[in-house]
Write a protein that holds these residues in place. Structure first.
Motif, PDB file in Angstrom:
ATOM      1  N   LEU A 158       0.678  -1.230   0.142  1.00 37.12           N
ATOM      2  CA  LEU A 158       0.054  -0.017  -0.005  1.00 37.12           C
ATOM      3  C   LEU A 158       0.980   1.188  -0.135  1.00 37.12           C
ATOM      4  O   LEU A 158       0.561   2.116  -0.901  1.00 37.12           O
ATOM      5  N   PRO A 159       1.892   1.371   0.894  1.00 41.27           N
ATOM      6  CA  PRO A 159       2.834   2.686   0.710  1.00 41.27           C
ATOM      7  C   PRO A 159       3.465   2.801  -0.777  1.00 41.27           C
ATOM      8  O   PRO A 159       3.577   3.851  -1.045  1.00 41.27           O
ATOM      9  N   THR A 164       4.256   5.580  -5.323  1.00 39.10           N
ATOM     10  CA  THR A 164       4.676   5.728  -6.838  1.00 39.10           C
ATOM     11  C   THR A 164       3.759   6.688  -7.352  1.00 39.10           C
ATOM     12  O   THR A 164       4.090   7.691  -8.393  1.00 39.10           O
ATOM     13  N   ALA A 165       2.423   7.005  -7.089  1.00 40.15           N
ATOM     14  CA  ALA A 165       1.673   7.819  -7.410  1.00 40.15           C
ATOM     15  C   ALA A 165       1.983   9.113  -7.280  1.00 40.15           C
ATOM     16  O   ALA A 165       2.058   9.940  -8.036  1.00 40.15           O
ATOM     17  N   ALA A 166       2.486   9.645  -6.073  1.00 39.71           N
ATOM     18  CA  ALA A 166       2.892  10.744  -5.695  1.00 39.71           C
ATOM     19  C   ALA A 166       4.360  11.057  -6.377  1.00 39.71           C
ATOM     20  O   ALA A 166       4.419  12.160  -6.905  1.00 39.71           O
ATOM     21  N   TRP A 181       0.241  11.564 -15.761  1.00 34.98           N
ATOM     22  CA  TRP A 181       0.033  11.335 -14.414  1.00 34.98           C
ATOM     23  C   TRP A 181      -1.532  10.756 -14.389  1.00 34.98           C
ATOM     24  O   TRP A 181      -1.807   9.817 -13.573  1.00 34.98           O
ATOM     25  N   SER A 182      -2.708  11.243 -15.057  1.00 35.11           N
ATOM     26  CA  SER A 182      -4.005  10.921 -14.874  1.00 35.11           C
ATOM     27  C   SER A 182      -3.986   9.692 -15.334  1.00 35.11           C
ATOM     28  O   SER A 182      -4.782   8.665 -14.914  1.00 35.11           O
ATOM     29  N   GLY A 183      -3.337   9.378 -16.577  1.00 29.73           N
ATOM     30  CA  GLY A 183      -3.435   7.770 -17.109  1.00 29.73           C
ATOM     31  C   GLY A 183      -2.777   6.698 -16.159  1.00 29.73           C
ATOM     32  O   GLY A 183      -3.249   5.664 -16.030  1.00 29.73           O
ATOM     33  N   ALA A 184      -1.617   7.310 -15.459  1.00 30.86           N
ATOM     34  CA  ALA A 184      -1.197   6.383 -14.475  1.00 30.86           C
ATOM     35  C   ALA A 184      -2.170   6.127 -13.280  1.00 30.86           C
ATOM     36  O   ALA A 184      -2.038   4.708 -12.963  1.00 30.86           O
ATOM     37  N   LEU A 185      -2.911   7.211 -12.790  1.00 31.75           N
ATOM     38  CA  LEU A 185      -3.892   6.829 -11.784  1.00 31.75           C
ATOM     39  C   LEU A 185      -4.870   6.059 -12.299  1.00 31.75           C
ATOM     40  O   LEU A 185      -5.456   5.091 -11.486  1.00 31.75           O
TER      41      LEU A 185
END
Length: 280
Positions: A158-159, A164-166, A181-185
């Motif tokens: 979870l961390p 990774t997202a941050a 970034w939006s594609g990553a999320l």
């Protein structure tokens, strides 16, 4: 020259990080209901999570016996021959003893160095490269734990997804970023959702830890677009299927052997990163 420096720096980081992994893998490789290991196999306390897997515990040591002289004043040799016993060891006498525990340091350091070097060379000087190289040893640590006890600890999965997202969010703000970034999320949500569906359909064949790991891997793959996302997700299943086929070919015993899926998921995602990095 710049790409060579980036690759060498990424490989050096991977080696340094990989050397620290066996201790953490040893501490985390426990069954779900057991606490994290805090002692080496000899029972000595382990300090910290990262570091070389060597313990310098202390063991009781008996000093060399001093044999008294015989009744006729004979020396130690004659007294021992006559059956005289030496003096008992003094209590509290100890000696330092260094021993290794956990997996191979050379193996983890070499593999982490190779993976980080290849990823760094594929992504080059783009800002997301620091994120992908940074998370590669964590994926290796998860693979080591999963191989040992078929478990992916929440302490890491979870961390890892959040970090990774941050990290990719920060990379998206820098010039030269090669992804979205939006594609990553969206990729993280989609891959986690797909694994969750598989888990609900067949809980015996898919662990919930795989679902949590899929969240981080989906973020990584989604950064370079849905094409890379699909390839990385597919390769994870392909690698696992090939390993399962190898077990089946070994005979009836291999057909009943359960194996962890997390390492193959991570391998598929890293392959997708390489394809996305070269393509970008």
């Amino acid at each position: 020259m710049g790409l060579f420096v980036i690759t060498a720096a990424a490989a050096a980081y991977g080696v340094a990080a990989g050397l620290m992994l066996p201790r953490a893998a040893y501490r985390l490789a426990v069954e779900p209901d057991e606490p994290w290991r805090d002692r080496c196999p000899e029972g000595h306390p382990i300090r910290g999570w990262l570091g070389l897997p060597y313990c310098r515990g202390r063991h009781a040591q008996a000093p060399a016996p001093r044999t008294p002289a015989g009744p006729d004043g004979a020396g130690p040799e004659r007294a021992a021959a006559a059956g005289q016993s030496g003096r008992a060891a003094e209590p509290g006498s100890e000696r330092a003893a260094s021993h290794r525990y956990g997996g191979s340091v050379a193996w983890s350091g070499g593999l982490a160095g190779a993976v980080c070097g290849v990823v760094g060379g594929a992504v080059g000087g783009r800002p997301e490269g620091a994120v992908f190289v940074g998370v590669a040893p964590v994926l290796l640590l998860l693979a080591l734990v999963d191989l040992a006890v078929q478990r992916l600890p929440d302490l890491l999965t979870l961390p890892l997804a959040g970090a990774t997202a941050a990290g990719l969010g920060g990379a998206a703000l820098l010039p030269g970023a090669g992804g979205d970034w939006s594609g990553a999320l969206l990729g993280g949500a989609a891959l986690a959702g797909a694994y969750l569906l598989l888990f609900l359909i067949n809980p015996a064949g898919m662990g919930f830890g795989d679902v949590k790991l899929a969240l981080a891997l989906g973020v990584i793959l989604g950064w370079y677009g849905w094409g890379v996302w699909a390839v990385g997700a597919f390769l994870g299943f392909l690698y696992g299927a090939l390993y399962g086929l190898a077990l089946v070919l070994r005979g009836p015993r291999g057909r009943r052997t359960a194996f962890p899926f997390g390492p193959f998921m991570a391998a598929g995602a890293l392959t997708g990163v390489l394809l996305g990095g070269f393509g970008a």
